[in-house]
Each structure stands twice: as C-alpha cells, then as structure tokens.
Scaffold this active site. Structure first.
Site, short mmCIF file in Angstrom:
data_model
loop_
_atom_site.label_atom_id
_atom_site.label_comp_id
_atom_site.label_asym_id
_atom_site.label_seq_id
_atom_site.Cartn_x
_atom_site.Cartn_y
_atom_site.Cartn_z
N GLY A 123 114.88 -0.81 -95.49
CA GLY A 123 114.54 -1.86 -96.43
C GLY A 123 114.22 -3.22 -95.84
N CYS A 177 87.62 1.47 -113.65
CA CYS A 177 87.45 1.04 -115.04
C CYS A 177 88.80 0.65 -115.64
CB CYS A 177 86.79 2.16 -115.85
SG CYS A 177 86.21 1.61 -117.47
N GLU A 178 89.42 -0.37 -115.08
CA GLU A 178 90.69 -0.93 -115.54
C GLU A 178 90.70 -2.41 -115.22
OE1 GLU A 178 93.19 0.56 -117.06
OE2 GLU A 178 92.75 2.70 -116.79
N ARG A 199 99.53 -1.19 -104.79
CA ARG A 199 100.63 -2.14 -104.80
C ARG A 199 100.33 -3.42 -105.57
NH1 ARG A 199 102.54 -4.56 -101.00
NH2 ARG A 199 104.74 -4.40 -101.56
N TYR A 220 102.71 2.26 -97.75
CA TYR A 220 102.47 2.47 -99.19
C TYR A 220 101.03 2.18 -99.58
CZ TYR A 220 107.51 2.41 -98.88
OH TYR A 220 108.81 2.67 -98.50
N PRO A 280 114.34 2.88 -91.51
CA PRO A 280 113.25 1.93 -91.71
C PRO A 280 111.94 2.64 -92.03
CG PRO A 280 113.63 2.22 -89.37
CD PRO A 280 114.71 3.00 -90.08
N GLY A 281 111.17 2.09 -92.93
CA GLY A 281 109.86 2.63 -93.27
C GLY A 281 108.80 1.56 -93.14
N ARG A 282 108.73 0.70 -94.17
CA ARG A 282 107.77 -0.39 -94.18
C ARG A 282 107.86 -1.23 -92.90
NH1 ARG A 282 106.56 -3.20 -99.08
NH2 ARG A 282 108.46 -2.24 -99.89
#
Length: 421
Positions: free
Chosen positions: A239, A342-343, A312, A370, A274-276
């Site tokens: 994190g 189309c949003e 994200r 991500y 750990p990732g990010r």
C-alpha cells in the site's frame, strides 16, 4: 532520476525516444522501464537488508508476464488473488513457495490448484473460507498453510475505494473476532497455522497508520503465543503510495525503520506485498491527439486512448501527470484530455494547460500500475499493446489486440430456427 525524461526536447523512456516507440508499435501503448522496476524493488530489498523478510509483489497492479518474469529473476515472491494469477506466476517460473494467496472469494478449484502447486500460505479472509479450505485440503490429502487476514480497523487516509483495513471493509476478519478464529483453526485437522496478515489500503503516504496497525497485530501475535499458537511470519501487506501530483510518498527506508523498531528482537519473518510502489512510476500510457475542440473556458483534446485503457481517472477521479512528448512553443490552453468512448465519464485528465496540435503525442504518467490490468474492451475497443524498454532496446511484451480477437470466443445463433411471429 526518473526513467522518463526529456533529452534534446523530446521525452524518452530510458534511452529511447517515445516518438520512436509510437512509430514502431502505434498508440495507445503502455511503455514500461525495466530500470525503474528494478530500482523500486532494490529500494525495498535494501531497506530490509539484514532482516528476515520476503517481498511478494502484489501482481494485480500489473500482471504482464514480462513484468512477473523480471521480478521472479530478482528473487521476488508474489501476492495473488486468483487462480489465473497463480497460473501466470507458474508460467514465468516463479517459485510457488514464495506465493501468498489473498482474496475473499477463493473457489474450491482455486484452492486445489494452489495446494497442488505448493504455495507458501493462504491468507484466509472469513470463517466460512477457513472451513472450506480445511475440507478441500482433507479431500486432496494435503495440509493447507494458513494465516488469517485481520482487519486492525485503522484509517489509512486514502481513497475509500482502496481503504481495505477498516471494520466496514469486505476484506479480512474483524480484529475482535481474530483470536477466537485462530483457536478454531488450531482444531481443524487439515490446516497448518503459519502467520497473520494485514493490508490496510493502497496509496498510503503516512507512516502512522502502518505503525498503529502493526502495533495492534503484534498484540494479537503475543496473545496467540500465550495460548500456544506460535506464528512463523507476520505479513504487513503493501500500500505504500507513489507520486502522482503533489503527494510526498513515504520513503521505504522510513517505513522500514518503523517496522524494525517494532519487531526488534522478534523471530517472525516479515512479509510485504508492494504492488503500485514497485511498478506505478515505471510506466506511462502513450497516446496521440486525434482532434482539438477549443472552447470556453476550456477545450477538449480528443486522444486515441480512453477510459477502457486507463479507468482510474473515471473510477477514482485519479490525477495522472500529462506531458507532451515534444513540447510546443505556442499558446498554452486549458484542455480536458478525453477519449472516443461514448460516455461523459471518458476522461484521462482535466484542465491541463498545454500547447497542443492534432497528431501530437502525449504521455499519461505514473501509469505502470492498474492501467492495462484494469482495462476492458468497452465499445469494442481492442486493448493497447505493452512495450518494455531496457536501456536502448524495446521489447513488445503484449501485442495490440485485433478486432477479431474481441469476438473470437463468441458465436451467433443457429440460422435454422423459425422467427418468432
């Protein structure tokens, strides 16, 4: 020094101009830096040198095989949350004995797969899962190594969608229920209690939430030891945040100093997830401007990347840096960077002051985590390619999907059925 820097007026990935990558592989394109990934891992490894520890990359951040292969070569373990992720680890020759398995919804088939592979530990997240795992392990004639993921109920001061250690969270076991559940686990015949796990959230930039959470976990460890349940490891999760805009990320060395002080004189192995922090800053999303729609007070820069490529900003209102690959010396205007989806929620960045023209290349920064991992085929858009840069070499580590790839697993209805009248 950042792996993405300007040289002679153009943004480079290590030693390669981003315009060369766009010309060779097209856009949109995720570009990763091997040097950045290795430096991030080395920061963790160096900070805990001399301490019994295991770093398990939280591969949900970026599960490309080349990225996993790189970390496996560095001796890294893996934090997984699905059978598919375990299959990826095994495909690159990762060591299953360095795999911890998190996630609230493990199926029986996934449990059997992990038991057969010989993973290090299941991070169990509910009493029901504990019972199911015991039954599955008994059926296949194995003992399942387990830890309980315990929620210390500490506010990590991050986005509510990525705060995972509060009592309101779907993840883990409430702190007040943990001791009783460990007692129960100790009576189940097909389980080996190995440790305890926590994960309080993601993109955390302060040390105090970690200190508070780890202190509570250690109180539980000591209570368990007093009852004759000794744990071999304490998994402190991951994190640690990165810099997207004006954050001041916690230095791993500062975090490590806090952890060392709490665990001084203790025998448990420390596990980190750990990732990010390992991959976030080491990637960018390279995209090209299709059209400009000037307006008041701001205009729209329509690019060939979209929310299906990087969700994200739409999902979390996340802020990513945006840089022109070849900055212009013209009038600077405020732009919303938007895609073709189309949003109205299809935006990559808002109110960025840039000098732009059609066909310009721009880089969406801090996109190594991500990004592609959360991408989709919404609006029947093929997903982007991925390129890993190693000094002056580029490697296509995921080809761009074709439109035919999108419906390769679909079929139409039989033609011989009479129409409904």
């Amino acid at each position: 020094m950042s792996a993405f820097a300007y040289r002679n007026g153009e943004l480079h990935a290590e030693g390669v101009p981003l315009s060369d990558i766009a010309a060779r592989y097209g856009t949109p394109c995720y570009v990763y830096s091997r040097a950045a990934f290795e430096a991030a891992f080395d920061e963790y490894s160096t900070a805990f040198a001399g301490t019994r520890h295991l770093i398990c990359y939280a591969m949900k951040a970026n599960s490309n095989l080349a990225v996993l292969d790189l970390f496996a070569r560095l001796g890294c373990g893996f934090d997984i949350v699905s059978g598919g992720e375990l299959a990826r680890v095994l495909a690159v020759g990762g060591d299953p004995a360095k795999v911890v398995y998190s996630g609230v919804g493990k199926t029986e088939a996934e449990m059997e797969q992990a038991l057969a592979a010989g993973i290090r530990c299941f991070n169990v997240e509910s009493a029901a899962e504990l019972d199911r795992l015991d039954a599955v392990a008994g059926r296949v004639g194995r003992r399942a190594p387990v830890s309980l993921r315990v929620n210390p109920d500490v506010d990590p001061h991050t986005h509510p969608y990525i705060a995972t250690g509060l009592k309101e969270s779907k993840f883990g076991i409430a702190y007040q229920d943990a001791l009783a559940l460990y007692r129960r686990a100790a009576t189940l015949p097909n389980l080996d209690i190995r440790g305890v796990d926590m994960h309080i959230g993601s993109q955390i930039t302060e040390v105090e939430p970690y200190r508070e959470a780890a202190t509570r976990i250690l109180e539980l460890v000591d209570a368990l030891r007093a009852e004759g349940i000794a744990l071999a490891h304490v998994d402190l999760g991951g994190g640690l945040g990165i810099r997207y805009r004006d954050e001041h990320p916690l230095r791993v060395a500062e975090y490590a100093q806090m952890v060392r002080s709490l665990f001084a004189g203790r025998s448990e192995t420390l596990v980190f997830e750990p990732g990010r922090r390992l991959v976030g800053a080491g990637g960018i999303l390279l995209t090209r401007v299709l059209y400009l729609k000037p307006g008041t007070p701001k205009g729209f820069a329509i690019v060939d990347a979209a929310m299906n490529d990087l969700v994200r900003p739409s999902l979390y209102d996340a802020w990513h840096p945006v840089d022109a690959v070849r900055p212009r010396t013209g009038d600077v205007h405020p732009w919303d960077i938007v895609g073709p989806i189309c949003e109205s929620g299809d935006f990559l960045a808002r109110d960025r002051h840039l000098a732009l023209a059609a066909d310009d290349l721009i880089a969406i920064g801090a996109a190594g985590a991500y990004g592609l991992a959360m991408s989709s085929n919404y609006n029947s858009r093929p997903r982007a390619c991925e390129v890993l840069v190693d000094e002056r070499d580029t490697h296509l580590v995921r080809r761009r999907e074709s439109v035919s790839d999108l419906f390769a697993h679909e079929s139409v209805l039989p033609r011989d059925r009479a129409p409904i009248t």
